[in-house]
Scaffold this motif. Structure first.
Motif, PDB file in Angstrom:
ATOM      1  N   PRO A  74     -47.414  10.311  -4.189  1.00  0.00           N
ATOM      2  CA  PRO A  74     -46.310  11.381  -4.768  1.00  0.00           C
ATOM      3  C   PRO A  74     -47.167  12.326  -5.752  1.00  0.00           C
ATOM      4  O   PRO A  74     -48.136  11.979  -6.082  1.00  0.00           O
ATOM      5  N   GLU A  75     -46.454  13.519  -5.655  1.00  0.00           N
ATOM      6  CA  GLU A  75     -47.062  14.283  -6.591  1.00  0.00           C
ATOM      7  C   GLU A  75     -47.070  14.086  -8.028  1.00  0.00           C
ATOM      8  O   GLU A  75     -46.203  13.061  -8.524  1.00  0.00           O
ATOM      9  N   ASP A  76     -47.932  14.950  -8.918  1.00  0.00           N
ATOM     10  CA  ASP A  76     -48.146  14.346 -10.132  1.00  0.00           C
ATOM     11  C   ASP A  76     -46.971  14.378 -10.820  1.00  0.00           C
ATOM     12  O   ASP A  76     -46.718  13.666 -11.924  1.00  0.00           O
ATOM     13  N   CYS A  77     -46.273  15.496 -10.819  1.00  0.00           N
ATOM     14  CA  CYS A  77     -45.029  15.793 -11.622  1.00  0.00           C
ATOM     15  C   CYS A  77     -43.904  14.717 -11.193  1.00  0.00           C
ATOM     16  O   CYS A  77     -43.267  14.369 -12.287  1.00  0.00           O
ATOM     17  N   LEU A  78     -43.770  14.263 -10.213  1.00  0.00           N
ATOM     18  CA  LEU A  78     -42.732  13.102  -9.806  1.00  0.00           C
ATOM     19  C   LEU A  78     -43.353  12.014 -10.438  1.00  0.00           C
ATOM     20  O   LEU A  78     -42.646  11.209 -11.002  1.00  0.00           O
ATOM     21  N   GLN A  79     -44.454  11.678 -10.272  1.00  0.00           N
ATOM     22  CA  GLN A  79     -45.180  10.531 -10.779  1.00  0.00           C
ATOM     23  C   GLN A  79     -44.969  10.461 -12.445  1.00  0.00           C
ATOM     24  O   GLN A  79     -44.509   9.388 -12.993  1.00  0.00           O
ATOM     25  N   ARG A  80     -45.321  11.449 -12.937  1.00  0.00           N
ATOM     26  CA  ARG A  80     -44.820  11.789 -14.439  1.00  0.00           C
ATOM     27  C   ARG A  80     -43.648  11.396 -14.861  1.00  0.00           C
ATOM     28  O   ARG A  80     -43.283  10.891 -15.725  1.00  0.00           O
ATOM     29  N   GLU A  81     -42.647  12.134 -14.009  1.00  0.00           N
ATOM     30  CA  GLU A  81     -41.217  12.079 -14.227  1.00  0.00           C
ATOM     31  C   GLU A  81     -40.547  10.520 -14.160  1.00  0.00           C
ATOM     32  O   GLU A  81     -39.960  10.083 -15.063  1.00  0.00           O
ATOM     33  N   ARG A  82     -41.238   9.716 -13.332  1.00  0.00           N
ATOM     34  CA  ARG A  82     -41.037   8.301 -13.066  1.00  0.00           C
ATOM     35  C   ARG A  82     -41.481   7.407 -14.304  1.00  0.00           C
ATOM     36  O   ARG A  82     -40.784   6.651 -14.813  1.00  0.00           O
ATOM     37  N   PHE A  83     -42.723   8.082 -14.748  1.00  0.00           N
ATOM     38  CA  PHE A  83     -43.362   7.286 -15.862  1.00  0.00           C
ATOM     39  C   PHE A  83     -41.886   7.522 -17.152  1.00  0.00           C
ATOM     40  O   PHE A  83     -41.718   6.652 -17.902  1.00  0.00           O
ATOM     41  N   LEU A  84     -41.860   8.832 -17.339  1.00  0.00           N
ATOM     42  CA  LEU A  84     -40.951   8.763 -18.449  1.00  0.00           C
ATOM     43  C   LEU A  84     -39.554   8.448 -18.170  1.00  0.00           C
ATOM     44  O   LEU A  84     -38.956   7.779 -19.352  1.00  0.00           O
ATOM     45  N   ASN A  85     -39.086   8.192 -17.040  1.00  0.00           N
ATOM     46  CA  ASN A  85     -37.779   7.621 -16.959  1.00  0.00           C
ATOM     47  C   ASN A  85     -37.949   6.067 -17.386  1.00  0.00           C
ATOM     48  O   ASN A  85     -36.809   5.471 -17.824  1.00  0.00           O
ATOM     49  N   ARG A  86     -38.945   5.380 -16.975  1.00  0.00           N
ATOM     50  CA  ARG A  86     -38.963   4.039 -17.106  1.00  0.00           C
ATOM     51  C   ARG A  86     -39.286   3.810 -18.470  1.00  0.00           C
ATOM     52  O   ARG A  86     -38.760   2.935 -19.081  1.00  0.00           O
ATOM     53  N   LEU A  87     -40.117   4.731 -19.255  1.00  0.00           N
ATOM     54  CA  LEU A  87     -40.254   4.682 -20.746  1.00  0.00           C
ATOM     55  C   LEU A  87     -38.859   4.800 -21.269  1.00  0.00           C
ATOM     56  O   LEU A  87     -38.662   3.934 -22.478  1.00  0.00           O
ATOM     57  N   GLU A  88     -38.112   5.664 -20.923  1.00  0.00           N
ATOM     58  CA  GLU A  88     -36.901   5.984 -21.582  1.00  0.00           C
ATOM     59  C   GLU A  88     -35.936   4.896 -21.585  1.00  0.00           C
ATOM     60  O   GLU A  88     -35.322   4.229 -22.530  1.00  0.00           O
ATOM     61  N   GLU A  89     -35.830   4.188 -20.304  1.00  0.00           N
ATOM     62  CA  GLU A  89     -34.905   3.098 -20.111  1.00  0.00           C
ATOM     63  C   GLU A  89     -35.580   1.841 -21.020  1.00  0.00           C
ATOM     64  O   GLU A  89     -34.729   1.171 -21.439  1.00  0.00           O
ATOM     65  N   LEU A  90     -36.822   1.661 -21.010  1.00  0.00           N
ATOM     66  CA  LEU A  90     -37.400   0.667 -21.849  1.00  0.00           C
ATOM     67  C   LEU A  90     -37.102   0.838 -23.278  1.00  0.00           C
ATOM     68  O   LEU A  90     -36.514  -0.087 -23.875  1.00  0.00           O
ATOM     69  N   LEU A  91     -37.269   1.835 -23.652  1.00  0.00           N
ATOM     70  CA  LEU A  91     -36.723   2.155 -25.157  1.00  0.00           C
ATOM     71  C   LEU A  91     -35.579   2.057 -25.535  1.00  0.00           C
ATOM     72  O   LEU A  91     -34.998   1.592 -26.669  1.00  0.00           O
ATOM     73  N   THR A  92     -34.646   2.386 -24.682  1.00  0.00           N
ATOM     74  CA  THR A  92     -33.126   2.432 -24.767  1.00  0.00           C
ATOM     75  C   THR A  92     -32.535   0.933 -24.658  1.00  0.00           C
ATOM     76  O   THR A  92     -31.792   0.658 -25.595  1.00  0.00           O
ATOM     77  N   GLY A  93     -33.273   0.220 -23.986  1.00  0.00           N
ATOM     78  CA  GLY A  93     -32.932  -1.130 -23.737  1.00  0.00           C
ATOM     79  C   GLY A  93     -33.311  -2.109 -25.151  1.00  0.00           C
ATOM     80  O   GLY A  93     -32.679  -3.174 -25.120  1.00  0.00           O
ATOM     81  N   ILE A  94     -34.222  -1.661 -25.814  1.00  0.00           N
ATOM     82  CA  ILE A  94     -34.884  -2.419 -26.882  1.00  0.00           C
ATOM     83  C   ILE A  94     -33.905  -2.268 -28.078  1.00  0.00           C
ATOM     84  O   ILE A  94     -33.370  -1.132 -28.233  1.00  0.00           O
ATOM     85  N   ASN A  95     -33.493  -3.263 -28.761  1.00  0.00           N
ATOM     86  CA  ASN A  95     -32.993  -3.289 -29.875  1.00  0.00           C
ATOM     87  C   ASN A  95     -33.797  -2.835 -31.099  1.00  0.00           C
ATOM     88  O   ASN A  95     -34.707  -3.621 -31.912  1.00  0.00           O
ATOM     89  N   ILE A  96     -33.909  -1.764 -31.542  1.00  0.00           N
ATOM     90  CA  ILE A  96     -34.772  -1.051 -32.486  1.00  0.00           C
ATOM     91  C   ILE A  96     -34.367  -1.209 -33.857  1.00  0.00           C
ATOM     92  O   ILE A  96     -33.157  -0.805 -34.231  1.00  0.00           O
ATOM     93  N   PRO A  97     -35.248  -1.821 -34.627  1.00  0.00           N
ATOM     94  CA  PRO A  97     -34.674  -2.007 -36.113  1.00  0.00           C
ATOM     95  C   PRO A  97     -34.638  -0.740 -36.924  1.00  0.00           C
ATOM     96  O   PRO A  97     -35.086   0.274 -36.481  1.00  0.00           O
ATOM     97  N   ALA A  98     -33.642  -1.023 -37.897  1.00  0.00           N
ATOM     98  CA  ALA A  98     -33.283   0.350 -38.644  1.00  0.00           C
ATOM     99  C   ALA A  98     -34.662   1.353 -39.136  1.00  0.00           C
ATOM    100  O   ALA A  98     -34.506   2.328 -39.035  1.00  0.00           O
ATOM    101  N   LYS A  99     -35.727   0.539 -39.561  1.00  0.00           N
ATOM    102  CA  LYS A  99     -36.675   1.330 -40.041  1.00  0.00           C
ATOM    103  C   LYS A  99     -37.610   2.228 -38.819  1.00  0.00           C
ATOM    104  O   LYS A  99     -38.346   3.005 -39.269  1.00  0.00           O
ATOM    105  N   PHE A 100     -37.329   1.694 -37.667  1.00  0.00           N
ATOM    106  CA  PHE A 100     -37.884   2.518 -36.636  1.00  0.00           C
ATOM    107  C   PHE A 100     -37.245   3.517 -35.770  1.00  0.00           C
ATOM    108  O   PHE A 100     -37.558   4.306 -34.826  1.00  0.00           O
ATOM    109  N   GLN A 101     -35.864   3.447 -36.187  1.00  0.00           N
ATOM    110  CA  GLN A 101     -34.849   4.043 -35.332  1.00  0.00           C
ATOM    111  C   GLN A 101     -35.026   5.421 -35.237  1.00  0.00           C
ATOM    112  O   GLN A 101     -34.859   6.220 -34.193  1.00  0.00           O
ATOM    113  N   ALA A 102     -35.310   6.391 -36.422  1.00  0.00           N
ATOM    114  CA  ALA A 102     -35.538   7.536 -36.591  1.00  0.00           C
ATOM    115  C   ALA A 102     -36.724   8.126 -35.668  1.00  0.00           C
ATOM    116  O   ALA A 102     -36.689   8.968 -34.661  1.00  0.00           O
TER     117      ALA A 102
END
Length: 427
Positions: A74-102
């Motif tokens: 895949p092209e670099d931009c598509l690969q980077r976008e895939r990385f970003l989407n996976r990271l966003e999904e991972l962070l969305t699924g984590i229950n982030i404690p209050a001190k790290f939410q900001a």
């Protein structure tokens, strides 16, 4: 492996999971499990067994991989976008404690932008560092909870000691009362003997007076000891009462904290639905119940069609609104006995009790039509949205609930391949 820095190893694991997700269905099962453990703050030792299992599966996949030309990279931009989407999904699924939410909110906002190579590298490292900080924080909280429980145990031991002392004091008091009663009886017997053997009144008076003085002294001594014991017992009871009240308060605080932590851990913050962790727990319990009673049980996997386009065209806030709307519509069409959860990303899962696959299809079709006909407006603009689903009933030969999930996932794939906006039963 013990010579590798823990942060580096965690980073490598996260990079591998992000890169490998969706490459192979066999691998996805292990990858999803590892991602879930990372969200829960698992240590390297706790990950070891799953990593070994993943390694064996990779070897198995490599041996069975057909000898066909490799697909184009895949092209670099598509690969980077895939990385970003996976990271966003991972962070969305984590229950982030209050001190790290900001900090987490800032990283998620940056993930939605389109960073260049240098910014992407910094952003990726920041996301991994945040996950490691959350893991460290959760670990510290676990240690504090263990210390608190140890403190409670020590206080209970102290209360037990004080209770034993109070019991011993009561036994001593009882023993002394027995001794006093014996002494009184002895003195009375002596007075009676003196009265019987007295030769004159003066000698009898002197004898009785002497014995009465002895009885009075014994009463005074007993009263003094008894008052001392009562004071000590009252002091111990007061201390025990205060410690019990403090222990009850601390236990109540811990109970409330655990309830809140449980609620956060098992619910999706965006939709308010149970999350994947709650679904894993629920389907495991339902599978065991179904194995025992063999009552009809059906699984439905839902997926929003072309959800990425909604995010790309209208923005991620519109995507969030779409997810919230879907969650409400699914909830309103569920019976009280049904279970619905957000599985991750734009996927939702439903467990329908006491109905077979054909009956579930009728319910699913009503939901599908409702979603397709619902007006979803974002800033005055109508956003078209449809959903597809795969349906599978629990079958007699199923050895684990993953068998059912795999069939429903294949049925969902058929719905997508056949044009989307449709429901399919696994045949």
């Amino acid at each position: 492996m013990k010579y590798i820095d823990d942060k580096l190893f965690y980073k490598l694991i996260v990079q591998f999971l992000v890169l490998s997700q969706g490459q192979n269905r066999l691998l996805d099962t292990h990858i999803n499990g590892l991602r879930q453990q990372l969200k829960q703050g698992a240590s390297l030792d706790e990950l070891k067994a799953d990593l070994l299992s993943l390694s064996k599966t990779i070897n198995h996949v490599l041996k069975q991989k057909p000898k066909t030309p490799a697909p184009p990279v895949p092209e670099d931009c598509l690969q980077r976008e895939r990385f970003l989407n996976r990271l966003e999904e991972l962070l969305t699924g984590i229950n982030i404690p209050a001190k790290f939410q900001a900090h987490g909110k800032i990283i998620r906002q940056k993930l939605k932008s389109k960073p260049d190579d240098e910014a992407f590298a910094r952003l990726f490292n920041a996301a991994v560092a945040l996950i490691l900080d959350i893991n460290h924080h959760v670990h510290n909280e676990q240690q504090e909870t263990e210390k608190f429980l140890e403190s409670i145990s020590n206080q209970l031991n102290l209360l037990d000691q004080q209770t034993r002392l109070a019991s011993a004091s009561n036994l001593a008091s009882f023993s002394e009362r027995e001794s006093l009663n014996a002494a009184i009886k002895s003195q009375i017997d002596t007075i009676q003997d003196s009265a019987s053997n007295a030769l004159d009144l003066s000698a009898l008076q002197n004898n009785i007076t002497l014995h009465l003085q002895k009885l009075t002294a014994q009463f005074q001594l007993h009263e003094r000891d008894e008052n001392h014991r009562l004071q000590e017992s009252q002091k111990q009871l007061t201390e025990m009462s205060e410690k019990l009240q403090a222990l009850e308060t601390e236990t109540s605080i811990l109970r409330n904290n655990l309830k809140q932590a449980h609620a956060l851990a098992f619910h999706d913050p965006l939709t308010g639905l149970p999350n994947r962790l709650a679904f894993d727990e629920k389907i495991d319990a339902e599978f065991k119940h179904w194995k025992r009673y063999q009552k009809p049980l059906t699984l439905i996997i839902w997926d929003i069609d072309h959800f990425k386009k909604i995010n790309d065209i209208y923005g991620h806030k519109a995507g969030d609104k779409a997810l919230e709307l879907v969650a409400r519509l699914l909830q309103h069409r569920c019976r009280e006995t049904d279970f619905i959860a957000r599985y991750g990303g734009e996927e939702f899962v439903m467990l329908l009790q006491n109905i077979d696959a054909e009956q579930s299809l009728q319910i699913a079709e009503k939901i599908r039509r409702l979603i397709a006909e619902t007006d979803f407006n974002y800033h005055g603009e109508r956003v078209g949205m449809t959903m597809s689903c795969g349906i599978s009933e629990f079958l007699a030969g199923d050895r684990q609930h993953e068998d059912v999930f795999g069939r429903a996932d294949q049925a969902l794939y058929q719905s997508k391949e056949n044009g989307r906006n449709r429901c399919t039963i696994y045949r």
